[in-house]
Design an enzyme around this catalytic site. Sequence first.
Site, PDB file in Angstrom:
ATOM      1  N   ASN A 210       0.845  -1.192   0.000  1.00 51.91           N
ATOM      2  CA  ASN A 210       0.000   0.000   0.000  1.00 51.91           C
ATOM      3  C   ASN A 210       0.886   1.250   0.000  1.00 51.91           C
ATOM      4  OD1 ASN A 210       0.465   0.933   2.844  1.00 51.91           O
ATOM      5  ND2 ASN A 210      -0.362  -1.117   3.259  1.00 51.91           N
ATOM      6  N   LYS A 339     -14.336   0.858  15.576  1.00 55.32           N
ATOM      7  CA  LYS A 339     -13.015   0.236  15.763  1.00 55.32           C
ATOM      8  C   LYS A 339     -12.523   0.377  17.202  1.00 55.32           C
ATOM      9  CE  LYS A 339     -11.464   0.289  11.016  1.00 55.32           C
ATOM     10  NZ  LYS A 339     -10.827   0.977   9.945  1.00 55.32           N
ATOM     11  N   LYS A 343     -11.767  -3.146  18.959  1.00 52.66           N
ATOM     12  CA  LYS A 343     -10.352  -3.490  19.178  1.00 52.66           C
ATOM     13  C   LYS A 343      -9.892  -3.185  20.607  1.00 52.66           C
ATOM     14  CE  LYS A 343      -9.218  -3.249  14.272  1.00 52.66           C
ATOM     15  NZ  LYS A 343      -8.177  -3.222  13.262  1.00 52.66           N
TER      16      LYS A 343
HETATM   17  O1  PMT Z   1       2.698   6.265   6.514  1.00 52.16           O
HETATM   18  P1  PMT Z   1       2.129   7.548   5.973  1.00 52.16           P
HETATM   19  O2  PMT Z   1       2.366   7.711   4.500  1.00 52.16           O
HETATM   20  O3  PMT Z   1       2.574   8.731   6.788  1.00 52.16           O
HETATM   21  O4  PMT Z   1       0.537   7.455   6.142  1.00 52.16           O
HETATM   22  C1  PMT Z   1      -0.042   7.421   7.402  1.00 52.16           C
HETATM   23  C2  PMT Z   1      -1.274   6.474   7.467  1.00 52.16           C
HETATM   24  C3  PMT Z   1      -2.365   7.004   6.566  1.00 52.16           C
HETATM   25  C4  PMT Z   1      -0.876   5.065   7.033  1.00 52.16           C
HETATM   26  C5  PMT Z   1      -1.707   6.468   8.979  1.00 52.16           C
HETATM   27  O5  PMT Z   1      -2.018   7.760   9.375  1.00 52.16           O
HETATM   28  C6  PMT Z   1      -2.914   5.577   9.194  1.00 52.16           C
HETATM   29  O6  PMT Z   1      -4.053   5.978   9.036  1.00 52.16           O
HETATM   30  N1  PMT Z   1      -2.659   4.303   9.596  1.00 52.16           N
HETATM   31  C7  PMT Z   1      -3.660   3.248   9.725  1.00 52.16           C
HETATM   32  C8  PMT Z   1      -3.917   2.630   8.397  1.00 52.16           C
HETATM   33  C9  PMT Z   1      -4.840   1.434   8.473  1.00 52.16           C
HETATM   34  O7  PMT Z   1      -4.424   0.348   8.192  1.00 52.16           O
HETATM   35  O8  PMT Z   1      -6.024   1.684   8.960  1.00 52.16           O
HETATM   36  P2  PMT Z   1      -7.164   0.524   9.209  1.00 52.16           P
HETATM   37  O9  PMT Z   1      -8.393   1.272   9.491  1.00 52.16           O
HETATM   38  O10 PMT Z   1      -7.147  -0.463   8.100  1.00 52.16           O
HETATM   39  O11 PMT Z   1      -6.642  -0.212  10.508  1.00 52.16           O
HETATM   40  C10 PMT Z   1      -7.064   0.141  11.822  1.00 52.16           C
HETATM   41  C11 PMT Z   1      -5.975  -0.147  12.840  1.00 52.16           C
HETATM   42  O12 PMT Z   1      -5.745  -1.561  12.928  1.00 52.16           O
HETATM   43  C12 PMT Z   1      -4.635   0.465  12.512  1.00 52.16           C
HETATM   44  O13 PMT Z   1      -4.067   0.940  13.728  1.00 52.16           O
HETATM   45  C13 PMT Z   1      -3.826  -0.675  11.931  1.00 52.16           C
HETATM   46  O14 PMT Z   1      -2.422  -0.535  12.235  1.00 52.16           O
HETATM   47  C14 PMT Z   1      -4.417  -1.884  12.659  1.00 52.16           C
HETATM   48  N2  PMT Z   1      -4.407  -3.119  11.863  1.00 52.16           N
HETATM   49  C15 PMT Z   1      -5.089  -3.217  10.689  1.00 52.16           C
HETATM   50  C16 PMT Z   1      -5.117  -4.405  10.002  1.00 52.16           C
HETATM   51  C17 PMT Z   1      -4.414  -5.523  10.505  1.00 52.16           C
HETATM   52  N3  PMT Z   1      -4.409  -6.684   9.863  1.00 52.16           N
HETATM   53  N4  PMT Z   1      -3.744  -5.409  11.672  1.00 52.16           N
HETATM   54  C18 PMT Z   1      -3.730  -4.238  12.360  1.00 52.16           C
HETATM   55  O15 PMT Z   1      -3.107  -4.140  13.427  1.00 52.16           O
END
Ligand code: PMT
Length: 402
Positions: A210, A339, A343
């Site tokens: 990504n 979330k 979580k």
């Molecule tokens: O790295 P940059 O270019 O600076 O960009 C920053 C960012 C946009 C990546 C960052 O600010 C951000 O939003 N990170 C979370 C991205 C994400 O995966 O969001 P999500 O809504 O899919 O996940 C929710 C949370 O669960 C996140 O804390 C993620 O780390 C965690 N997760 C998700 C999926 C997974 N399989 N395991 C996880 O732990």
Amino acid sequence: MGILAGKQVVLGVSGGIAAYKSLLLVRALEKEGAGVHVIMTEHATNLVSPRLFRELSGNPVSTTMWGDVTNHHVAHIALATLADVFMIAPATANIIGKIASGIADDMLSTTITATTAPVVIAPAMNTNMFCNPVVQRNLQTLRDLGYHVVAPDAGELACGTVGAGRLPDTDVLVFAAEQALAAGLLRGKRVLVTAGGTREAIDPVRYIGNRSSGKMGYAIAREAARQGAQVTLVSGAEALPDPAGVEVVRITSAREMEAAVAARYETTDIVIKAAAVADYRPAEVAAQKIKKEANEEAPTLQLVKNPDILYGLGQKKTHQILVGFAAETENLLENAAKKIAKKNLDMLVANNVAEPDAGFNTDTNRVTFLFRNAEPEELPFLSKDEVAERIIRSVAELAKAR
Ligand code: PMT
């Protein structure tokens, strides 16, 4: 601009070979918006001309108690009072010994005795000198008295010896000054930050990934370290240099990230998961590069679910403060609120990634903080460094309330 903007740094340069590197330090401190006032020991003036420091800093350089080169009334007291932070780089065994013994017999040692500002000492000398038990005892005395001692780098020294004693790079010294100035909001805490995207192999040359650059997570790790925390950064980012004062653990896939985080979870006080973890990975990884055969249909990629690392941490939570991110393109607060509950988080940073100036691979961000028992807090449009400062401030409040 960071914490050094508008601050006055008094920089003591003592007579080590590394004195020439302090010229770069002057430039770096100025780049951060600080004013720099240099005091040189007499020995240092034999190695580097005070004129160079004067030209680079734009301020008079003090070399003696009895000269008339400064524009300060009672120069040593004026400089001691002017300092928001005092640095000595390089610090020789001689100046370290003097400070540890309370000797004030020249401009630098006298001024440092008179200052109440935080002091950063960056020792640089021959390895045997650095390892000398008297020097080590003096450094420990300084640490015990609250001086910030920066560990020297190891490597080949000017005298040909290989070992500890090199003046660290300028960014490490600037970071030490920032750390000395910061309020120490997370002093004594162990913080684990995840950053960047994961890459899930398809074959030896292809992967599912990504657009996460790691910038957001790295800014958080830097700020946590600046505020005195012991920080581990589990990173899938490829292009960013290691932040000063942070242990970096490099991973590639979600399962590697899961293992790296799990191994440290028990001894961690605060986890901040800014990484963009792939939710799915190829069911099988081809051992050889998948070939494009003529007249053949495009292959179908079978995916399986990756572990939800954050969910797993929420289930096993004991004493930890758990902070998640939510990257959303629509219904930001509604989706984020789900979330935080699902979580088992203490705080969630809802990241609006629909705007071009926010989210993935930008220097700025648009976020709203959600808490378990408090109203959401929408932040204005900010740089990622500023967002990181606000996150660490909120996390420190949560830690204080425990
Ligand atoms: O790295 P940059 O270019 O600076 O960009 C920053 C960012 C946009 C990546 C960052 O600010 C951000 O939003 N990170 C979370 C991205 C994400 O995966 O969001 P999500 O809504 O899919 O996940 C929710 C949370 O669960 C996140 O804390 C993620 O780390 C965690 N997760 C998700 C999926 C997974 N399989 N395991 C996880 O732990």
